[in-house]
Design a protein around this motif. Structure first.
Motif, PDB file in Angstrom:
ATOM      1  N   MET A 127      52.256  60.096  42.643  1.00  0.00           N
ATOM      2  CA  MET A 127      51.088  58.651  41.835  1.00  0.00           C
ATOM      3  C   MET A 127      51.548  57.269  42.006  1.00  0.00           C
ATOM      4  SD  MET A 127      49.022  58.485  38.602  1.00  0.00           S
ATOM      5  CE  MET A 127      48.039  57.101  38.181  1.00  0.00           C
ATOM      6  N   GLN A 128      50.686  56.662  42.630  1.00  0.00           N
ATOM      7  CA  GLN A 128      50.622  55.593  43.202  1.00  0.00           C
ATOM      8  C   GLN A 128      49.912  53.855  42.414  1.00  0.00           C
ATOM      9  OE1 GLN A 128      50.497  54.391  47.209  1.00  0.00           O
ATOM     10  NE2 GLN A 128      51.233  52.241  47.427  1.00  0.00           N
ATOM     11  N   LEU A 129      50.762  53.144  41.713  1.00  0.00           N
ATOM     12  CA  LEU A 129      50.180  52.537  40.900  1.00  0.00           C
ATOM     13  C   LEU A 129      49.644  51.498  41.605  1.00  0.00           C
ATOM     14  CD1 LEU A 129      49.693  51.018  37.659  1.00  0.00           C
ATOM     15  CD2 LEU A 129      51.839  50.261  37.698  1.00  0.00           C
ATOM     16  N   VAL A 130      48.105  50.672  41.314  1.00  0.00           N
ATOM     17  CA  VAL A 130      48.043  50.204  42.099  1.00  0.00           C
ATOM     18  C   VAL A 130      47.481  48.917  40.889  1.00  0.00           C
ATOM     19  CG1 VAL A 130      46.042  49.365  43.621  1.00  0.00           C
ATOM     20  CG2 VAL A 130      46.819  51.642  43.674  1.00  0.00           C
ATOM     21  N   MET A 131      47.802  47.002  41.957  1.00  0.00           N
ATOM     22  CA  MET A 131      48.157  46.944  41.050  1.00  0.00           C
ATOM     23  C   MET A 131      47.124  45.978  40.871  1.00  0.00           C
ATOM     24  SD  MET A 131      50.345  45.993  38.742  1.00  0.00           S
ATOM     25  CE  MET A 131      50.174  44.937  38.258  1.00  0.00           C
ATOM     26  N   ASN A 132      45.667  45.333  39.929  1.00  0.00           N
ATOM     27  CA  ASN A 132      43.915  45.133  40.372  1.00  0.00           C
ATOM     28  C   ASN A 132      44.809  43.162  40.428  1.00  0.00           C
ATOM     29  OD1 ASN A 132      41.757  43.668  40.568  1.00  0.00           O
ATOM     30  ND2 ASN A 132      41.196  45.654  38.706  1.00  0.00           N
ATOM     31  N   TRP A 133      44.536  42.876  41.556  1.00  0.00           N
ATOM     32  CA  TRP A 133      45.107  41.289  41.625  1.00  0.00           C
ATOM     33  C   TRP A 133      44.263  40.409  41.050  1.00  0.00           C
ATOM     34  CZ3 TRP A 133      50.166  40.519  40.261  1.00  0.00           C
ATOM     35  CH2 TRP A 133      50.803  41.735  40.798  1.00  0.00           C
ATOM     36  N   LYS A 134      42.630  40.303  42.020  1.00  0.00           N
ATOM     37  CA  LYS A 134      41.614  39.624  40.840  1.00  0.00           C
ATOM     38  C   LYS A 134      41.433  39.636  39.410  1.00  0.00           C
ATOM     39  CE  LYS A 134      38.364  40.663  45.085  1.00  0.00           C
ATOM     40  NZ  LYS A 134      37.560  41.247  45.602  1.00  0.00           N
ATOM     41  N   PHE A 135      41.972  40.718  38.893  1.00  0.00           N
ATOM     42  CA  PHE A 135      41.587  40.832  37.308  1.00  0.00           C
ATOM     43  C   PHE A 135      42.561  40.022  36.911  1.00  0.00           C
ATOM     44  CE2 PHE A 135      42.922  43.006  33.424  1.00  0.00           C
ATOM     45  CZ  PHE A 135      41.632  43.224  32.559  1.00  0.00           C
ATOM     46  N   ILE A 136      43.857  40.873  37.661  1.00  0.00           N
ATOM     47  CA  ILE A 136      45.229  39.409  36.434  1.00  0.00           C
ATOM     48  C   ILE A 136      45.144  38.363  37.147  1.00  0.00           C
ATOM     49  CG2 ILE A 136      47.920  39.432  36.850  1.00  0.00           C
ATOM     50  CD1 ILE A 136      47.529  42.013  37.596  1.00  0.00           C
ATOM     51  N   LEU A 137      44.587  37.392  37.916  1.00  0.00           N
ATOM     52  CA  LEU A 137      44.464  36.200  38.602  1.00  0.00           C
ATOM     53  C   LEU A 137      43.136  35.504  37.784  1.00  0.00           C
ATOM     54  CD1 LEU A 137      44.945  36.061  41.934  1.00  0.00           C
ATOM     55  CD2 LEU A 137      46.426  35.167  40.437  1.00  0.00           C
ATOM     56  N   ARG A 138      42.339  36.324  37.845  1.00  0.00           N
ATOM     57  CA  ARG A 138      41.465  35.778  36.715  1.00  0.00           C
ATOM     58  C   ARG A 138      41.661  35.536  35.387  1.00  0.00           C
ATOM     59  NH1 ARG A 138      36.552  39.431  38.734  1.00  0.00           N
ATOM     60  NH2 ARG A 138      37.591  41.036  36.832  1.00  0.00           N
ATOM     61  N   TRP A 139      42.539  36.475  34.476  1.00  0.00           N
ATOM     62  CA  TRP A 139      43.036  36.243  33.368  1.00  0.00           C
ATOM     63  C   TRP A 139      43.376  35.516  33.315  1.00  0.00           C
ATOM     64  CZ3 TRP A 139      40.117  36.861  28.927  1.00  0.00           C
ATOM     65  CH2 TRP A 139      39.577  37.871  28.958  1.00  0.00           C
ATOM     66  N   VAL A 140      44.678  35.312  34.131  1.00  0.00           N
ATOM     67  CA  VAL A 140      45.827  34.044  34.202  1.00  0.00           C
ATOM     68  C   VAL A 140      44.979  32.533  33.917  1.00  0.00           C
ATOM     69  CG1 VAL A 140      47.287  32.761  35.773  1.00  0.00           C
ATOM     70  CG2 VAL A 140      47.900  35.627  35.011  1.00  0.00           C
ATOM     71  N   LEU A 141      43.944  32.653  34.775  1.00  0.00           N
ATOM     72  CA  LEU A 141      43.274  31.334  35.020  1.00  0.00           C
ATOM     73  C   LEU A 141      42.172  31.205  34.028  1.00  0.00           C
ATOM     74  CD1 LEU A 141      41.603  31.569  39.071  1.00  0.00           C
ATOM     75  CD2 LEU A 141      43.681  30.457  37.877  1.00  0.00           C
ATOM     76  N   THR A 142      42.195  32.650  33.690  1.00  0.00           N
ATOM     77  CA  THR A 142      41.494  32.198  31.835  1.00  0.00           C
ATOM     78  C   THR A 142      42.336  31.672  31.002  1.00  0.00           C
ATOM     79  OG1 THR A 142      39.956  33.669  32.635  1.00  0.00           O
ATOM     80  CG2 THR A 142      39.682  33.103  30.256  1.00  0.00           C
ATOM     81  N   PHE A 143      43.380  32.389  30.329  1.00  0.00           N
ATOM     82  CA  PHE A 143      44.113  31.396  29.358  1.00  0.00           C
ATOM     83  C   PHE A 143      44.821  30.967  30.001  1.00  0.00           C
ATOM     84  CE2 PHE A 143      48.705  32.045  27.068  1.00  0.00           C
ATOM     85  CZ  PHE A 143      48.063  32.819  26.716  1.00  0.00           C
ATOM     86  N   ILE A 144      44.688  30.196  30.991  1.00  0.00           N
ATOM     87  CA  ILE A 144      45.572  28.643  31.303  1.00  0.00           C
ATOM     88  C   ILE A 144      44.710  27.697  30.805  1.00  0.00           C
ATOM     89  CG2 ILE A 144      46.242  26.727  33.093  1.00  0.00           C
ATOM     90  CD1 ILE A 144      47.586  29.104  34.889  1.00  0.00           C
ATOM     91  N   VAL A 145      43.266  27.596  31.182  1.00  0.00           N
ATOM     92  CA  VAL A 145      42.359  26.653  30.629  1.00  0.00           C
ATOM     93  C   VAL A 145      42.202  27.324  28.868  1.00  0.00           C
ATOM     94  CG1 VAL A 145      40.004  26.453  30.427  1.00  0.00           C
ATOM     95  CG2 VAL A 145      40.432  27.057  33.083  1.00  0.00           C
ATOM     96  N   VAL A 146      42.716  27.824  28.462  1.00  0.00           N
ATOM     97  CA  VAL A 146      42.043  27.869  27.081  1.00  0.00           C
ATOM     98  C   VAL A 146      43.673  27.537  26.627  1.00  0.00           C
ATOM     99  CG1 VAL A 146      42.510  30.063  24.384  1.00  0.00           C
ATOM    100  CG2 VAL A 146      40.589  30.312  26.808  1.00  0.00           C
ATOM    101  N   LEU A 147      44.715  27.603  26.824  1.00  0.00           N
ATOM    102  CA  LEU A 147      46.059  26.918  26.748  1.00  0.00           C
ATOM    103  C   LEU A 147      45.325  25.507  26.787  1.00  0.00           C
ATOM    104  CD1 LEU A 147      48.886  28.675  27.980  1.00  0.00           C
ATOM    105  CD2 LEU A 147      48.585  28.665  25.711  1.00  0.00           C
ATOM    106  N   ILE A 148      45.045  25.327  27.611  1.00  0.00           N
ATOM    107  CA  ILE A 148      44.439  23.115  27.875  1.00  0.00           C
ATOM    108  C   ILE A 148      43.491  22.882  26.587  1.00  0.00           C
ATOM    109  CG2 ILE A 148      43.728  21.520  29.331  1.00  0.00           C
ATOM    110  CD1 ILE A 148      44.395  23.317  31.594  1.00  0.00           C
ATOM    111  N   VAL A 149      42.719  24.229  26.439  1.00  0.00           N
ATOM    112  CA  VAL A 149      42.196  23.573  25.726  1.00  0.00           C
ATOM    113  C   VAL A 149      42.887  23.641  24.104  1.00  0.00           C
ATOM    114  CG1 VAL A 149      39.893  24.445  23.848  1.00  0.00           C
ATOM    115  CG2 VAL A 149      39.459  24.067  26.387  1.00  0.00           C
TER     116      VAL A 149
END
Length: 58
Positions: free
Chosen positions: A1-23
């Protein structure tokens, strides 16, 4: 079984987390940053639903 990374999901949450850290750094309030995180997640869900419905209607 091959693990597929969902990069859109990861990038969205990384950007959201960065905004929250700035706030958090600007306000020094954990609860305000948590509230903004929740609001961003809800707004993103509505925007994605709107985009999918609009794309489906074309």
């Amino acid at each position: 079984m091959q693990l597929v990374m969902n990069w859109k999901f990861i990038l969205r949450w990384v950007l959201t987390f960065i905004v929250v850290l700035i706030v958090y750094n600007l306000t020094k309030s954990f609860w305000m940053s948590l509230g903004i995180l929740i609001l961003l997640a809800v707004a993103e869900g509505y925007a994605i639903d709107f985009w999918e419905k609009r794309r489906k209607n074309k």
